[in-house]
Design an enzyme around this catalytic site. Structure first.
Site, PDB file in Angstrom:
ATOM      1  N   ILE A   1     -13.248 -10.937   1.516  1.00  0.00           N
ATOM      2  CA  ILE A   1     -14.126 -12.085   1.287  1.00  0.00           C
ATOM      3  C   ILE A   1     -14.263 -12.920   2.574  1.00  0.00           C
ATOM      4  O   ILE A   1     -13.278 -13.162   3.255  1.00  0.00           O
ATOM      5  CB  ILE A   1     -13.535 -12.982   0.149  1.00  0.00           C
ATOM      6  CG1 ILE A   1     -13.392 -12.197  -1.161  1.00  0.00           C
ATOM      7  CG2 ILE A   1     -14.319 -14.258  -0.054  1.00  0.00           C
ATOM      8  CD1 ILE A   1     -14.666 -11.977  -1.907  1.00  0.00           C
TER       9      ILE A   1
ATOM     10  N   ARG B   1      -7.826 -14.974   5.898  1.00  0.00           N
ATOM     11  CA  ARG B   1      -8.095 -15.726   7.121  1.00  0.00           C
ATOM     12  C   ARG B   1      -8.978 -16.949   6.921  1.00  0.00           C
ATOM     13  O   ARG B   1      -8.771 -17.964   7.579  1.00  0.00           O
ATOM     14  CB  ARG B   1      -8.695 -14.779   8.170  1.00  0.00           C
ATOM     15  CG  ARG B   1      -7.642 -13.836   8.753  1.00  0.00           C
ATOM     16  CD  ARG B   1      -8.248 -12.762   9.637  1.00  0.00           C
ATOM     17  NE  ARG B   1      -8.791 -11.652   8.853  1.00  0.00           N
ATOM     18  CZ  ARG B   1      -9.416 -10.596   9.366  1.00  0.00           C
ATOM     19  NH1 ARG B   1      -9.593 -10.515  10.670  1.00  0.00           N
ATOM     20  NH2 ARG B   1      -9.866  -9.632   8.593  1.00  0.00           N
TER      21      ARG B   1
ATOM     22  N   LYS C   1       0.824  -1.218   0.000  1.00  0.00           N
ATOM     23  CA  LYS C   1       0.000   0.000   0.000  1.00  0.00           C
ATOM     24  C   LYS C   1       0.858   1.269   0.000  1.00  0.00           C
ATOM     25  O   LYS C   1       0.705   2.149   0.850  1.00  0.00           O
ATOM     26  CB  LYS C   1      -0.968  -0.013   1.185  1.00  0.00           C
ATOM     27  CG  LYS C   1      -1.980  -1.165   1.119  1.00  0.00           C
ATOM     28  CD  LYS C   1      -3.013  -1.117   2.224  1.00  0.00           C
ATOM     29  CE  LYS C   1      -4.166  -2.072   1.955  1.00  0.00           C
ATOM     30  NZ  LYS C   1      -3.809  -3.502   1.978  1.00  0.00           N
TER      31      LYS C   1
ATOM     32  N   THR D   1      11.441   7.486  -1.062  1.00  0.00           N
ATOM     33  CA  THR D   1      11.238   6.302  -0.216  1.00  0.00           C
ATOM     34  C   THR D   1      10.447   5.234  -0.972  1.00  0.00           C
ATOM     35  O   THR D   1      10.772   4.038  -0.895  1.00  0.00           O
ATOM     36  CB  THR D   1      10.496   6.694   1.084  1.00  0.00           C
ATOM     37  OG1 THR D   1      11.285   7.661   1.784  1.00  0.00           O
ATOM     38  CG2 THR D   1      10.259   5.492   1.985  1.00  0.00           C
TER      39      THR D   1
END
Lengths: 251, 251
Positions: free
Chosen positions: B200, B222, B77, B84
């Protein structure tokens, strides 16, 4: 003592940004730290080091920073979903960092709320990005947006400054490259939240102008770490800060 | 071949998100990869692994992902200043990642421009966050803003979808938790940029609803990695995706 209180007691207004690239990063970071620590209040670490190094190496660096009486800031610009933000913040706090940076664009619920809660529970700080230092920051940080609560139009950075107050952030980050906006954010924060200002020297920000506009701490990276004599540069910058502050208090 | 072309040739629409915590992260990541790889097209790594591990360990993981015929996405992200961002992107591309995620809020000049240039020079992909999956994402991604170019008011995610087109991003990320917005972004992208949809199952997004709304790839973390039988869950989800797609094509 809170992060903001600890910072306010430090003898320097300069924060060293360890923006290093290349080999032997940890060794070189420790070497620069040893040369520069008498002239700075804290050390900021960002993706220059957190991407290549593992968390144990970062923790070793944080311990060296603390051993020299300085505070350690992880500039991770948190902007993920809450579950990931929480994991990341736990890892950095466990490694010893005293404060983390976060992007308010992420939003509160399932976003930054878990991070602020974690920081509060561990007496650590969260610094909020109110306006960044690069040219393209104007594209969105300065964008005119509808503020639902007041049903008026504001600039995005005004909303972020209000969020910093609402969320009781420990600091607001505003680029030194836009002193007019720095001064405006200073007014919006009503003296309640200190301003951390990156973009000094190499990116074009000036120490004198930034301090006059209201910056409380100046984040300096390349101008120090890429100098042939980091210690001398840091000492000179620190002296310039003190002289400027004395002049501002006098006038 | 571009990242988007490589993805379009893969046999699965599911992307495994290795959102792991705890000890022995690399070993456990490799173990889940070995169990799940026949049922996914790519593996997404985020701060769950990139913060604790060093870049050599991440590179080892990427090699294992490639050895199993999958693509590797680093969900970093990107949202820092250009210098940087460039360092970070160079490190991740050098470690072998095929695509990186980036926050369009950062802006172009001295922001994401160096990252898009680097990706193009190295035939890698950039996926742009158009709308995230967490509850607080609505705070700013859905905010009504002034679009200077058309002098009209738009939602922030509409502007981001337009930026994804303008910048020729390789993918747009839209949370599965808001199918109405997913469908709207699908229309805005005019079939030119595939949609990657996180959130999801555990975060509440539905496979059927997301595919119907226009998601091209579903990111599942997960629900797979925290299952007692990751391989079985991944196989079942993959079958559900294929059945749903067949039904959508049929109807």
């Amino acid at each position: 003592m809170s992060f903001a209180e600890l910072m306010s007691k430090s003898k320097s207004r300069i924060i060293l940004a360890l923006d290093l690239t290349g080999p032997s990063l940890l060794d070189r970071a420790l070497k620069i730290l040893d040369e520069v620590y008498p002239y700075v209040s804290a050390v900021k670490v960002n993706r220059h080091l957190s991407v290549p190094l593992n968390i144990e190496e970062l923790s070793k660096l944080v311990h060296a920073i603390h051993d020299r009486g300085l505070l350690a800031i992880m500039d991770c610009k948190i902007n993920d979903v809450g579950s990931t933000n929480k994991v990341m913040a736990e890892l950095f706090f466990h490694a010893g960092f005293d404060a983390l940076t976060a992007s308010p664009f992420t939003g509160w619920k399932e976003g930054l709320e878990p991070v602020f809660n974690l920081a509060k529970d561990n007496s650590r700080g969260i610094l909020v990005l109110v306006y960044m230092s690069h040219e393209g920051a104007s594209e969105n940080y300065e964008r005119l947006v509808l503020d639902r609560s007041s049903i008026s139009y504001k600039r995005m950075y005004e909303i972020f400054a209000e969020k910093a107050l609402l969320w009781r952030a420990d600091g607001a980050i505003v680029g030194a490259t836009r002193p007019r906006i720095l001064a405006e954010v200073k007014r919006l924060l009503k003296g309640k939240i200190p301003i951390y200002s990156p973009g000094i020297i190499v990116q074009g920000g000036s120490i004198e102008v930034s301090l006059k506009a209201g910056a409380d701490y100046l984040i300096v990276g390349r101008a120090i770490v890429e100098a042939p004599n980091p210690s001398q540069v840091a000492a000179n910058l620190n002296r310039l800060v003190e002289e400027t502050l004395a002049r501002l208090r006098g006038g």
